[in-house]
Design an enzyme around this catalytic site. Structure first.
Site, PDB file in Angstrom:
ATOM      1  CD  GLU A  48       9.886  12.962  11.593  1.00 55.49           C
ATOM      2  OE1 GLU A  48       8.710  12.602  11.813  1.00 55.49           O
ATOM      3  OE2 GLU A  48      10.704  12.253  11.001  1.00 55.49           O
ATOM      4  N   GLY A  87       3.120   4.157  13.240  1.00 55.87           N
ATOM      5  CA  GLY A  87       3.874   2.939  13.556  1.00 55.87           C
ATOM      6  C   GLY A  87       3.371   2.295  14.848  1.00 55.87           C
ATOM      7  CD  GLU A  99      13.708   1.160   8.869  1.00 58.31           C
ATOM      8  OE1 GLU A  99      14.272   2.198   9.233  1.00 58.31           O
ATOM      9  OE2 GLU A  99      14.198   0.025   9.043  1.00 58.31           O
ATOM     10  N   GLY A 144       7.025   5.154   7.967  1.00 61.99           N
ATOM     11  CA  GLY A 144       6.134   6.301   8.117  1.00 61.99           C
ATOM     12  C   GLY A 144       6.314   6.930   9.474  1.00 61.99           C
ATOM     13  CE  LYS A 182      -1.831   2.831   2.925  1.00 59.26           C
ATOM     14  NZ  LYS A 182      -1.815   4.034   2.094  1.00 59.26           N
ATOM     15  CD  GLU A 214      -2.847   8.670   2.371  1.00 61.73           C
ATOM     16  OE1 GLU A 214      -2.384   7.516   2.328  1.00 61.73           O
ATOM     17  OE2 GLU A 214      -2.833   9.366   3.409  1.00 61.73           O
ATOM     18  CB  CYS A 273      13.112   9.256   8.047  1.00 55.76           C
ATOM     19  SG  CYS A 273      14.210   8.409   6.909  1.00 55.76           S
TER      20      CYS A 273
END
Ligand code: NAD
Length: 506
Positions: free
Chosen positions: A401, A250, A267, A245, A192, A195, A301
């Site tokens: 982040e 996660g 990750e 993601g 997947k 989107e 990331c």
């Protein structure tokens, strides 16, 4: 902000027809049963660049069934390493053949610069080739030291059906960090993509079919986390979920997968520091700081969105990174001269801006940037190169982040002080150290809590070198032989040589 380097658009008259992205289930392309479609606007141009089928539980269910049946048929999983490697190498060649087409689609959906996108697609082909080498060379172990009448063999077997869930920031590269390794191991997969960036994964699906992947071995379902991602994390027919993601999602996946005790590989995010000691080669370090924070518009990331500078050189470093920020070209991602492109969505642009505004309101200086960037000729969303600091270690801009082209500058006294700040983060993805003293570098490397440490460099990566995070940056590793290992089960085979050692009962 006239002193920034802005690349105006449009670089060319825009005439691409929107890409039509469909699901790939059991070797065939299909629309959603609901007929629903999502449109994607180019983040830089504001024009429709793709239309993707919006998946429901029905397509997800069909894709998982196909992957399960393909795995249980014992065809792909029992093919020789040579056969699996041959297919992966074919895919690598097809990626090379179609590099320009894939890179352009990546730019249109993600907003990243074309030169960078082309390098990423080239790097992705290399990952397919590296995984092919693992398909042929992986092996278990034997134990010939268990006594004269025993032989132990450790077998490696594919884990089974793998759900692959990917983010929007490196769509083609990240699926290539997972899929070829899973295929090399003998697994079957349901992917997947985000989107926001589904199309290059769909192009990859086409290349896999062209290369001759058997039906059901690779399936793709397009759509949102709810319902597609959730179904991929909960369905009992799935053996493992590999996810890249945000840390928040996660954690949801980890919880969802726990009900059926699936293996989970994550990750996740990072707040990756580069620590600059007074004796560093500043010429090199300043360039690496600019690269670390502005690469992929900071939507990375591995973004080095905070630096720690030893107190006595802090003013000089802020001055020099501010000056260098003016030379980094921001603007139209279709122009080969552009180094930093668009921001993924208007909502994300507002989030980045919110962090900078909050820091400014709390008293932090912003020597450059701090505003939404208007690029002449383009309707999409951009953000100025921004330096904030010095800031204190507890401010949100220093701990969270930001995922934008925004650098937070902190200062430190000595090694212990630096490590306290570095290891005080919930994240532990990567960290860097700059010093001309090898002892300083080695001490930092051993004491910093992060999955990757760079000394006197930033963000170099190789298929051979494992990558992944500690603590809330994730679990498991990608790349290297560790990346293959994630997709393998271990089976112990213990064999007697000759007759039994004597009866247990008599
Ligand atoms: P995200 O977590 O919002 O989405 C990632 C994927 O998960 C998307 O495909 C999304 O549709 C899906 N998803 C959303 N909710 C879900 C749910 N409940 N169950 C299952 N799937 C769900 O992340 P993003 O915004 O696409 O990407 C940015 C994040 O990714 C950043 O935090 C970044 O640090 C991280 N990232 C990490 C790495 C790494 O290797 N450590 C690499 C790239 C990006």
């Amino acid at each position: 902000m006239n002193d920034l380097t802005v690349i105006a658009g449009p670089t060319e008259a825009f005439s691409d027809a929107p890409f039509e992205a469909r699901h790939l289930v059991n070797g065939a392309w299909c629309d959603s049963a609901s007929g629903e479609v999502s449109e994607r606007l180019s983040p830089a141009h504001g024009l429709v660049v793709s239309r993707a089928a919006r998946g429901t539980r029905a397509e997800t269910d069909a894709a998982i069934s196909a992957a399960r049946a393909a795995f249980d048929a014992d065809d792909w999983s029992r093919r020789s390493g040579k056969e699996r490697a041959t297919l992966l190498l074919k895919v690598a060649d097809l990626i090379d053949r179609d590099r320009a087409r894939i890179a352009r689609m990546e730019v249109l959906e993600s907003g990243k610069p074309i030169a960078q996108a082309e390098a990423e697609i080239e790097g992705a082909a290399d990952l397919w080739r590296y995984a092919a080498s693992l398909a042929r060379t992986m092996h278990g172990e034997s134990h010939n030291t268990l006594g004269p009448d025993m032989l132990g063999v450790v077998l490696k077997e594919p884990i089974g059906v793998v759900s692959i869930i990917t983010p929007w920031n490196f769509p083609f590269l990240i699926v290539s960090q997972k899929l070829p390794f899973a295929l090399a191991a003998g697994c079957t997969c349901v992917i997947k993509p985000s989107e926001l960036t589904p199309s290059t994964t769909v192009i990859l699906g086409g290349l896999l079919l062209e290369a001759g992947v058997p039906a059901g071995v690779v399936n793709i379902v397009l759509g949102y986390g709810d319902p597609v991602g959730i179904a991929l994390s909960t369905d009992p027919r799935v053996d493992m979920v590999t996810f890249t993601g945000s840390t928040a999602v996660g954690k949801h996946i980890s919880e969802a997968a726990a009900a059926t005790l699936k293996k989970v590989s994550l990750e996740l995010g990072g707040k990756n520091p580069q620590v600059i000691f007074s004796d560093a080669d500043l010429e090199q370090a300043i360039d690496a700081i600019a690269f670390g924070v502005y690469f992929n518009a900071g939507e990375c990331c591995n973004s080095s969105s905070r630096i720690l500078v030893q107190q006595d050189i802090a003013d000089e470093v802020i001055e020099r990174i501010t000056a260098m920020s003016r030379s980094v070209s921001f603007g139209d991602p279709l122009n080969p001269a552009t180094k930093v492109g668009a921001i993924i969505s208007p909502e994300h642009q507002a989030k980045i801006d919110g962090y900078v505004r909050a820091a400014r309101a709390a008293g932090a200086a912003v020597p450059i940037g701090g505003e939404i960037l208007r690029v002449p000729g383009l309707a999409g969303q951009f953000y100025q190169p921004t330096v904030v600091g010095p800031v204190s270690p507890d401010m949100p801009i220093a701990t969270e982040e930001v995922f934008g082209p925004v650098l937070a500058v902190l200062t430190f006294r000595d090694m212990d002080d630096a490590l306290e700040i570095v290891n005080g983060s919930a994240y532990g993805l990567s960290a860097g150290v700059w010093s001309e003293n090898v002892h300083t570098c080695l001490e930092f490397a051993r004491r910093a809590k992060a999955g990757t440490i760079w000394t006197n460099t930033w963000m170099d990566g190789f298929p051979e070198m494992p990558f992944g995070g500690m603590r809330e940056s994730g679990q498991g590793r990608e790349l290297g032989r560790y990346g293959l290992e994630e997709f393998l089960e271990t089976k112990t085979l213990t064999m007697r040589i000759g007759k039994t050692r004597g009866a247990w009962v008599r």
